[in-house]
Design a protein around this motif. Sequence first.
Motif, PDB file in Angstrom:
ATOM      1  N   UNK A  44       0.825  -1.204   0.000  1.00 17.06           N
ATOM      2  CA  UNK A  44       0.000   0.000   0.000  1.00 17.06           C
ATOM      3  C   UNK A  44       0.870   1.270   0.000  1.00 17.06           C
ATOM      4  N   UNK A  45       1.818   1.347   0.914  1.00 17.13           N
ATOM      5  CA  UNK A  45       2.649   2.554   1.007  1.00 17.13           C
ATOM      6  C   UNK A  45       3.645   2.619  -0.158  1.00 17.13           C
ATOM      7  N   UNK A  46       4.017   1.484  -0.705  1.00 20.46           N
ATOM      8  CA  UNK A  46       4.886   1.459  -1.884  1.00 20.46           C
ATOM      9  C   UNK A  46       4.166   2.129  -3.056  1.00 20.46           C
ATOM     10  N   UNK A  47       2.896   1.794  -3.240  1.00 19.56           N
ATOM     11  CA  UNK A  47       2.098   2.442  -4.289  1.00 19.56           C
ATOM     12  C   UNK A  47       2.009   3.938  -3.998  1.00 19.56           C
ATOM     13  N   UNK A  84      13.027   3.302  -2.762  1.00 15.80           N
ATOM     14  CA  UNK A  84      14.144   2.354  -2.719  1.00 15.80           C
ATOM     15  C   UNK A  84      14.192   1.628  -1.373  1.00 15.80           C
ATOM     16  N   UNK A  85      13.987   2.360  -0.285  1.00 13.13           N
ATOM     17  CA  UNK A  85      13.979   1.727   1.040  1.00 13.13           C
ATOM     18  C   UNK A  85      12.865   0.700   1.166  1.00 13.13           C
ATOM     19  N   UNK A  86      11.707   1.019   0.598  1.00  8.99           N
ATOM     20  CA  UNK A  86      10.602   0.050   0.644  1.00  8.99           C
ATOM     21  C   UNK A  86      10.963  -1.201  -0.151  1.00  8.99           C
ATOM     22  N   UNK A  87      11.634  -1.025  -1.268  1.00 14.65           N
ATOM     23  CA  UNK A  87      12.091  -2.190  -2.040  1.00 14.65           C
ATOM     24  C   UNK A  87      13.047  -3.033  -1.202  1.00 14.65           C
ATOM     25  N   UNK A  90      10.973  -5.072   1.255  1.00 20.79           N
ATOM     26  CA  UNK A  90      10.421  -6.268   0.615  1.00 20.79           C
ATOM     27  C   UNK A  90      11.502  -7.347   0.516  1.00 20.79           C
ATOM     28  N   UNK A  91      12.671  -6.941   0.082  1.00 22.38           N
ATOM     29  CA  UNK A  91      13.783  -7.888  -0.052  1.00 22.38           C
ATOM     30  C   UNK A  91      14.119  -8.513   1.310  1.00 22.38           C
ATOM     31  N   UNK A  92      14.118  -7.698   2.352  1.00 22.54           N
ATOM     32  CA  UNK A  92      14.455  -8.180   3.697  1.00 22.54           C
ATOM     33  C   UNK A  92      13.471  -9.236   4.201  1.00 22.54           C
ATOM     34  N   UNK A  93      12.221  -9.131   3.775  1.00 22.29           N
ATOM     35  CA  UNK A  93      11.227 -10.137   4.214  1.00 22.29           C
ATOM     36  C   UNK A  93      11.057 -11.255   3.189  1.00 22.29           C
ATOM     37  N   UNK A  94      11.904 -11.238   2.170  1.00 25.77           N
ATOM     38  CA  UNK A  94      11.892 -12.311   1.183  1.00 25.77           C
ATOM     39  C   UNK A  94      10.740 -12.247   0.195  1.00 25.77           C
ATOM     40  N   UNK A  95      10.263 -11.041  -0.075  1.00 25.50           N
ATOM     41  CA  UNK A  95       9.143 -10.862  -1.006  1.00 25.50           C
ATOM     42  C   UNK A  95       9.547  -9.930  -2.139  1.00 25.50           C
ATOM     43  N   UNK A 163      12.323   1.700   7.852  1.00 25.02           N
ATOM     44  CA  UNK A 163      11.047   2.349   8.134  1.00 25.02           C
ATOM     45  C   UNK A 163      11.228   3.518   9.105  1.00 25.02           C
ATOM     46  N   UNK A 164      12.078   3.341  10.098  1.00 24.29           N
ATOM     47  CA  UNK A 164      12.322   4.417  11.066  1.00 24.29           C
ATOM     48  C   UNK A 164      13.044   5.606  10.428  1.00 24.29           C
ATOM     49  N   UNK A 165      13.958   5.341   9.491  1.00 25.19           N
ATOM     50  CA  UNK A 165      14.636   6.425   8.773  1.00 25.19           C
ATOM     51  C   UNK A 165      13.610   7.251   7.993  1.00 25.19           C
TER      52      UNK A 165
END
Length: 190
Positions: A44-47, A84-87, A90-95, A163-165
């Motif tokens: 949602x927030x990525x969009x 980029x941080x949101x990407x 996603x990578x960090x959670x394996x998605x 997310x905190x940044x």
Amino acid sequence: MATTKTSTAAKKTTASSSKANSKTPAKKDAAKDLNDLFEDSLKDIYWAEKALVKALPKMMKNATNEKLKTAIENHLAETKIHVTRLEECFEAIGKKAQAKKCDAMQGLLDEGESIIEETKPGSVRDAGIIAAAQKVEHYEIATYGTLAAFAKILKESKALKNLLKTLEEERNCDELLTSLADVNLNSKAK
């Protein structure tokens, strides 16, 4: 006696709406746990952030105050980093990074568009742009705060750090907009 009737009526309304909500069938892809809700909220927030990357240049073009234009330009650069941080989250959670239309952000962007269309160029429009931008910032602050809380519970440390940044940058942007409005734009729009 009127209080008792009102209280009883309120309880019946709450109970009937709770029953109605519990009978509503869940969507096929409905979140089953906090991991699912976290992922769905990231989509949602990525969009929303990607939509902002497209919307901010129009706001900047329609602003007349140089400090406001600079603030929007700087936030556009930050927003690209947020994407980029949101990407990375996603990578960090394996998605795979995936966007899902954010109706709330779409509504806020539509409102901002209306403000631009319904005001004359100058300080009034600038004040309206700031108001619209702050609504967006407040939505983002709420979203990133919630996502950070989810990441903390889920022990997603890399996502939490990102997310905190972003949350800090969104708060800073909101404070800057408040300062711009208070210092010179709102009084000129009067």
